[in-house]
Write an enzyme that holds these catalytic residues in place. Structure first.
Site: not given
Ligand code: HMG
Length: 391
Positions: A79, A111, A233
């Site tokens: 992509e 992906c 994935h």
């Molecule tokens: P965010 O808002 O920065 O993080 O987004 P959060 O507030 O949701 O926290 C993440 C986790 O860390 C949570 O745990 C928190 O509790 C924990 P969970 O509820 O998930 O178990 N946390 C802590 N743990 C320990 N100590 C602390 C602490 N603070 C928080 N102090 C997000 C995270 C992954 C959403 C963001 O980074 C993002 O948008 N990433 C990109 C999108 C993505 O990867 N999506 C995955 C599914 S889609 C997919 O797989 C397709 C993709 O590969 C693209 C394609 O297909 O081409 C992305």
């Protein structure tokens, strides 16, 4: 006819940023990155590594002269292609010296692209027995500096040689796919960073897994207890767990333990590289097989969940082949990961924001301090990309 993965390898650029360092610089608790997201290091490519060079670097070590004469199909799932018209597969075909009477194409669906390529390759070998197909997954994941997706970036490529009587994994025939047009993650043509609705993307991933799994288990009569491992994935190492744990709720303790311990092994490479988009599922498979110490054996059933935002998903399965472990490149993979350059924050941000020239004329490119890879982008001359091989 038994068809599947005969050889496989991955490549990741030899520059990375340590995520504890990045968290501290951004004023974020490092545990959020290392525990909450589950990532340790993130590959950061210099401008001399792109989809073509990474794909060719992944494929080169697994191909011998016989393969080069028998590969009739090259599919690159990506992509982050480098041209809206010419496929990265056509460049890679030339860099690898594959015989001229082969077809080369690029496929895109976030992906999911490489899985589409793998399924195309399987069908191709069914109708062309004795021939081979090269499936490459190559991507650079970018959300931007100081964004919430920053910690889930990465870069790398996977190459898989698909043939009959494969030596690593035989693919089974039943698979279930699913499509739903959604905006969980996308990237319009005019931007080089993805737009993402992070929480929604996590939910979509989990929903796709549970919906497809229900249909897959109905069509195959498999339950999770039939599997020795399930590969996912992995946009970050914790993501697959969010989908797998609810599905395991009604399984025995033994099944839960087996699948979760194999899940952990499948995440080692992702934790140290980041999201390589369409190659990620296959990186999980290599991580599992390279890290396993005798808990897997030939005949074992492995499940696969492919997910590409936008969104398309697929679940399929395969069985490990006798002596599969003799055909893994564990040591080379370990060497690649151990011999990388640990970037400072300043170096990371400088490398991240560098742009390729977009004007007429000859533009030599050099990142020799950082990029030690075999194939690299060496210049852009009148808008044409030129690659060199390091001797
Ligand atoms: P965010 O808002 O920065 O993080 O987004 P959060 O507030 O949701 O926290 C993440 C986790 O860390 C949570 O745990 C928190 O509790 C924990 P969970 O509820 O998930 O178990 N946390 C802590 N743990 C320990 N100590 C602390 C602490 N603070 C928080 N102090 C997000 C995270 C992954 C959403 C963001 O980074 C993002 O948008 N990433 C990109 C999108 C993505 O990867 N999506 C995955 C599914 S889609 C997919 O797989 C397709 C993709 O590969 C693209 C394609 O297909 O081409 C992305």
């Amino acid at each position: 006819m038994l068809i599947g993965i005969d050889k496989m390898n991955f490549f990741t650029p030899n520059t990375y940023i340590d995520l504890v360092k990045l968290a501290e610089h951004r004023g974020i608790d490092p545990n959020k990155f290392t525990v909450g997201i589950g990532q340790s290091k993130m590959a950061v490519p210099t401008i001399t590594q792109d989809t073509v060079s990474m794909g060719a670097n992944a494929a080169l070590p697994i191909l011998d002269a016989t393969d080069l004469g028998k590969i009739d199909l090259i599919v690159v799932g990506t992509e982050t292609g480098i041209d809206e018209s010419k496929s990265s597969a056509a460049f890679i075909h030339q860099l690898l010296n594959i015989h001229p009477f082969a077809k080369s194409v690029e496929v895109k669906q976030a992906c999911y692209g490489a899985t589409a390529g793998l399924m195309m390759a399987k069908d191709f070998i069914t109708t062309h027995p004795g021939r081979k197909a090269l499936v490459i997954a190559s991507d650079i994941s970018r959300y931007g500096l100081a964004t919430s997706g920053e910690v889930t970036q990465g870069a790398g490529a996977v190459a898989m040689l698909i043939s009959e009587n494969p030596r690593i994994l035989e693919l089974e025939d039943v698979s279930v796919s699913m499509t739903e047009s959604i905006f969980d993650f996308w990237r319009p043509n005019y931007t080089d960073t993805a737009i993402v609705n992070g929480k929604f993307s996590n939910e979509a991933y989990v929903n796709f897994f549970s919906t497809i799994w229900e249909e897959f288990s109905k069509r195959t009569s498999y339950s999770l207890a039939d599997f020795n491992a399930f590969c996912f994935h992995l946009p970050y190492s914790k993501m697959g767990k969010k989908a797998l744990l609810p599905a395991l709720e009604n399984e025995s303790e033994d099944v839960q333990k087996r699948l979760m311990s194999h899940y952990d092994l499948s995440t080692t490479y992702t934790k140290n590289i980041g999201n390589i988009y369409t190659g990620s599922l296959y990186l999980s498979l290599m991580s599992l097989l390279d890290s396993d110490e005798n808990s897997l054996k030939s005949g074992d059933l492995i499940g696969f969940f492919s997910y590409g935002s936008g969104a398309v998903g697929e679940i399929f399965s395969g069985r490990l082949v006798e002596d599969y472990d003799k055909h893994l490149l564990k040591e080379a993979h370990q060497d690649m990961l151990n011999n990388r350059y640990d970037l400072s924050i300043e170096e990371y941000e400088t490398i991240f924001t560098k742009e390729l020239p977009k004007t007429d004329g000859t533009h030599p490119l050099s990142e020799a301090k950082y990029d030690k890879s075999h194939f690299y982008l060496s210049s852009i001359t009148d808008h044409q990309r030129h690659y060199n091989e390091r001797q």
